[in-house]
Design a protein around this motif. Structure first.
Motif, PDB file in Angstrom:
ATOM      1  N   LEU A   1      14.184   2.786  -6.372  1.00 43.02           N
ATOM      2  CA  LEU A   1      14.210   1.397  -5.915  1.00 43.02           C
ATOM      3  C   LEU A   1      13.217   0.605  -6.738  1.00 43.02           C
ATOM      4  N   GLU A   2      13.663  -0.534  -7.291  1.00 42.49           N
ATOM      5  CA  GLU A   2      12.717  -1.465  -7.908  1.00 42.49           C
ATOM      6  C   GLU A   2      12.677  -2.745  -7.088  1.00 42.49           C
TER       7      GLU A   2
ATOM      8  N   GLN B   1      14.357   7.228   1.851  1.00 43.88           N
ATOM      9  CA  GLN B   1      15.527   7.113   0.977  1.00 43.88           C
ATOM     10  C   GLN B   1      15.246   7.398  -0.492  1.00 43.88           C
ATOM     11  N   PHE B   2      14.064   7.064  -0.976  1.00 41.50           N
ATOM     12  CA  PHE B   2      13.858   6.987  -2.427  1.00 41.50           C
ATOM     13  C   PHE B   2      12.834   7.996  -2.931  1.00 41.50           C
ATOM     14  N   ASP B   3      13.139   8.536  -4.119  1.00 40.73           N
ATOM     15  CA  ASP B   3      12.194   9.403  -4.809  1.00 40.73           C
ATOM     16  C   ASP B   3      11.073   8.584  -5.451  1.00 40.73           C
ATOM     17  N   ILE B   4      11.450   7.427  -5.977  1.00 41.85           N
ATOM     18  CA  ILE B   4      10.499   6.559  -6.678  1.00 41.85           C
ATOM     19  C   ILE B   4      10.732   5.112  -6.262  1.00 41.85           C
ATOM     20  N   VAL B   5       9.658   4.382  -6.015  1.00 45.80           N
ATOM     21  CA  VAL B   5       9.711   2.932  -5.822  1.00 45.80           C
ATOM     22  C   VAL B   5       8.858   2.291  -6.911  1.00 45.80           C
ATOM     23  N   LEU B   6       9.442   1.353  -7.640  1.00 46.82           N
ATOM     24  CA  LEU B   6       8.723   0.568  -8.649  1.00 46.82           C
ATOM     25  C   LEU B   6       8.524  -0.843  -8.127  1.00 46.82           C
ATOM     26  N   SER B   7       7.333  -1.388  -8.345  1.00 46.95           N
ATOM     27  CA  SER B   7       7.093  -2.784  -7.965  1.00 46.95           C
ATOM     28  C   SER B   7       5.962  -3.322  -8.833  1.00 46.95           C
ATOM     29  N   PHE B   8       6.347  -3.952  -9.933  1.00 44.09           N
ATOM     30  CA  PHE B   8       5.382  -4.372 -10.939  1.00 44.09           C
ATOM     31  C   PHE B   8       5.097  -5.873 -10.836  1.00 44.09           C
ATOM     32  N   GLN B   9       3.823  -6.199 -10.729  1.00 45.64           N
ATOM     33  CA  GLN B   9       3.349  -7.584 -10.662  1.00 45.64           C
ATOM     34  C   GLN B   9       3.990  -8.320  -9.482  1.00 45.64           C
ATOM     35  N   VAL B  10       3.987  -7.683  -8.324  1.00 44.14           N
ATOM     36  CA  VAL B  10       4.598  -8.250  -7.121  1.00 44.14           C
ATOM     37  C   VAL B  10       3.599  -8.438  -5.987  1.00 44.14           C
ATOM     38  N   ILE B  11       2.759  -7.444  -5.732  1.00 45.31           N
ATOM     39  CA  ILE B  11       1.926  -7.466  -4.530  1.00 45.31           C
ATOM     40  C   ILE B  11       1.020  -8.699  -4.473  1.00 45.31           C
ATOM     41  N   GLU B  12       0.629  -9.225  -5.624  1.00 44.18           N
ATOM     42  CA  GLU B  12      -0.235 -10.413  -5.635  1.00 44.18           C
ATOM     43  C   GLU B  12       0.486 -11.652  -5.105  1.00 44.18           C
ATOM     44  N   HIS B  13       1.814 -11.598  -5.024  1.00 42.25           N
ATOM     45  CA  HIS B  13       2.608 -12.709  -4.502  1.00 42.25           C
ATOM     46  C   HIS B  13       2.892 -12.571  -2.998  1.00 42.25           C
ATOM     47  N   ILE B  14       2.460 -11.476  -2.411  1.00 43.25           N
ATOM     48  CA  ILE B  14       2.841 -11.147  -1.043  1.00 43.25           C
ATOM     49  C   ILE B  14       1.748 -11.516  -0.055  1.00 43.25           C
ATOM     50  N   LYS B  15       2.101 -12.362   0.896  1.00 44.46           N
ATOM     51  CA  LYS B  15       1.132 -12.734   1.935  1.00 44.46           C
ATOM     52  C   LYS B  15       0.833 -11.551   2.839  1.00 44.46           C
ATOM     53  N   HIS B  16       1.863 -10.850   3.245  1.00 40.45           N
ATOM     54  CA  HIS B  16       1.708  -9.725   4.168  1.00 40.45           C
ATOM     55  C   HIS B  16       1.655  -8.420   3.365  1.00 40.45           C
ATOM     56  N   ASP B  17       0.553  -8.238   2.657  1.00 40.44           N
ATOM     57  CA  ASP B  17       0.451  -7.076   1.776  1.00 40.44           C
ATOM     58  C   ASP B  17       0.413  -5.762   2.541  1.00 40.44           C
ATOM     59  N   HIS B  18      -0.109  -5.775   3.760  1.00 41.38           N
ATOM     60  CA  HIS B  18      -0.126  -4.553   4.561  1.00 41.38           C
ATOM     61  C   HIS B  18       1.300  -4.135   4.919  1.00 41.38           C
ATOM     62  N   LEU B  19       2.124  -5.079   5.338  1.00 44.68           N
ATOM     63  CA  LEU B  19       3.515  -4.774   5.666  1.00 44.68           C
ATOM     64  C   LEU B  19       4.268  -4.324   4.422  1.00 44.68           C
ATOM     65  N   TYR B  20       3.985  -4.941   3.315  1.00 44.11           N
ATOM     66  CA  TYR B  20       4.601  -4.561   2.029  1.00 44.11           C
ATOM     67  C   TYR B  20       4.363  -3.080   1.739  1.00 44.11           C
ATOM     68  N   LEU B  21       3.127  -2.617   1.884  1.00 44.25           N
ATOM     69  CA  LEU B  21       2.818  -1.216   1.629  1.00 44.25           C
ATOM     70  C   LEU B  21       3.388  -0.298   2.705  1.00 44.25           C
ATOM     71  N   GLN B  22       3.365  -0.760   3.944  1.00 39.65           N
ATOM     72  CA  GLN B  22       3.958   0.023   5.026  1.00 39.65           C
ATOM     73  C   GLN B  22       5.443   0.263   4.772  1.00 39.65           C
ATOM     74  N   GLU B  23       6.123  -0.758   4.313  1.00 33.26           N
ATOM     75  CA  GLU B  23       7.554  -0.650   4.058  1.00 33.26           C
ATOM     76  C   GLU B  23       7.850   0.267   2.870  1.00 33.26           C
ATOM     77  N   ILE B  24       7.038   0.181   1.838  1.00 32.42           N
ATOM     78  CA  ILE B  24       7.215   1.081   0.699  1.00 32.42           C
ATOM     79  C   ILE B  24       7.026   2.525   1.146  1.00 32.42           C
ATOM     80  N   TYR B  25       6.008   2.758   1.938  1.00 30.41           N
ATOM     81  CA  TYR B  25       5.767   4.106   2.467  1.00 30.41           C
ATOM     82  C   TYR B  25       6.963   4.572   3.301  1.00 30.41           C
ATOM     83  N   ARG B  26       7.494   3.679   4.105  1.00 30.58           N
ATOM     84  CA  ARG B  26       8.604   4.030   5.005  1.00 30.58           C
ATOM     85  C   ARG B  26       9.838   4.477   4.246  1.00 30.58           C
TER      86      ARG B  26
END
Length: 257
Positions: free
Chosen positions: A39-40, A96-121
């Motif tokens: 997933l990217e 679902q995923f073996d690998i998640v890519l997300s380059f130069q994205v987290i700095e745009h995210i207000k809810h960074d904790h949810l962003y990481l929680q979802e990637i982990y999920r």
């Protein structure tokens, strides 16, 4: 024209070349690490996909831009596209995923904790997420497109809340790439001398986006006019992955579930 703003660097604009190649370097590193179901998040113009595409079995791309789906669908008809703003990662099941890519994205995210929680999920057990983000310590001016930038300690503190196993490395430039960085820094700092009231840090980001875009594009064009040979000579080999130092431009995070 989302993809031709100075915030989303374009492979098509010569004045964007040093920053485009800096971002592209992350994909060159990632292609050695990706496999299986990938997933990217935030694929943008899609110039990184060709770097790793042959190494995956299945690919899902998420972006909020219509451009991504209109253009990338033509080039990658077998890829799954999800047009959505994140987080959360809507309509994606757990593990679902073996690998998640997300380059130069987290700095745009207000809810960074949810962003990481979802990637982990959505990662499979043992799966890995590869995330990059600018080093706040190397930022020259406030970027109104960024909700938050992180220094090493801030990023480490955030990541350890959700991932027990992770590593933070750094993408840095050689002398040629650093020369461009210093020339850019010098020009930006000269512009900031006119901000005697420190408005860049006081005004809401919505007030700053248009002037930032105009001045940033003008600045890059002037840098190209005055340093054309330097910019044309820079390539992705002028950036490398290393341990984090005071030269780190972007953090490269490897997170394991």
């Amino acid at each position: 024209m989302y993809f031709f703003s100075t915030e989303v660097t374009s492979s098509r604009i010569l004045s964007d070349r040093p920053l485009y190649l800096r971002t592209k370097k992350a994909y060159e590193i990632a292609k050695e690490l990706v496999y299986g179901n990938v997933l990217e998040i935030g694929c943008g113009e899609g110039y990184g996909i060709n770097q790793y595409y042959r190494n995956v079995e299945k690919l899902t791309l998420i972006d909020k831009s219509d451009y991504s789906f209109r253009v990338l669908r033509e080039n990658f008809p077998e890829v799954t596209f999800l047009k959505q703003k994140i987080p959360p990662l809507t309509n994606i099941a757990d593990n679902q995923f073996d690998i998640v890519l997300s380059f130069q994205v987290i700095e745009h995210i207000k809810h960074d904790h949810l962003y990481l929680q979802e990637i982990y999920r959505v990662l499979k057990p043992g799966g890995k997420a590869l995330i990059t983000t600018p080093n706040a310590s190397k930022s020259i001016a406030r970027n109104p497109w960024h909700y938050k930038e992180y220094d090493f300690i801030e990023l480490e503190t955030l990541l350890k809340k959700y991932f027990k196993n992770f590593e933070i490395k750094g993408i840095e430039g050689n002398n040629k790439a650093n020369l461009y960085y210093l020339k850019n820094k010098d020009k930006v700092e000269k512009l900031l001398r006119f901000d005697i009231f420190g408005l860049q840090h006081k005004l809401p980001s919505s007030f700053l986006k248009i002037p930032y875009e105009i001045l940033n594009r003008k600045n890059r064009k002037q840098l190209l006019e005055n340093n054309r040979s330097l910019i044309e000579e820079i390539n992705s080999n002028d950036y490398k992955l290393n341990s984090c130092t005071d030269k780190t431009l972007d953090f490269f995070c490897i997170l394991e579930k």
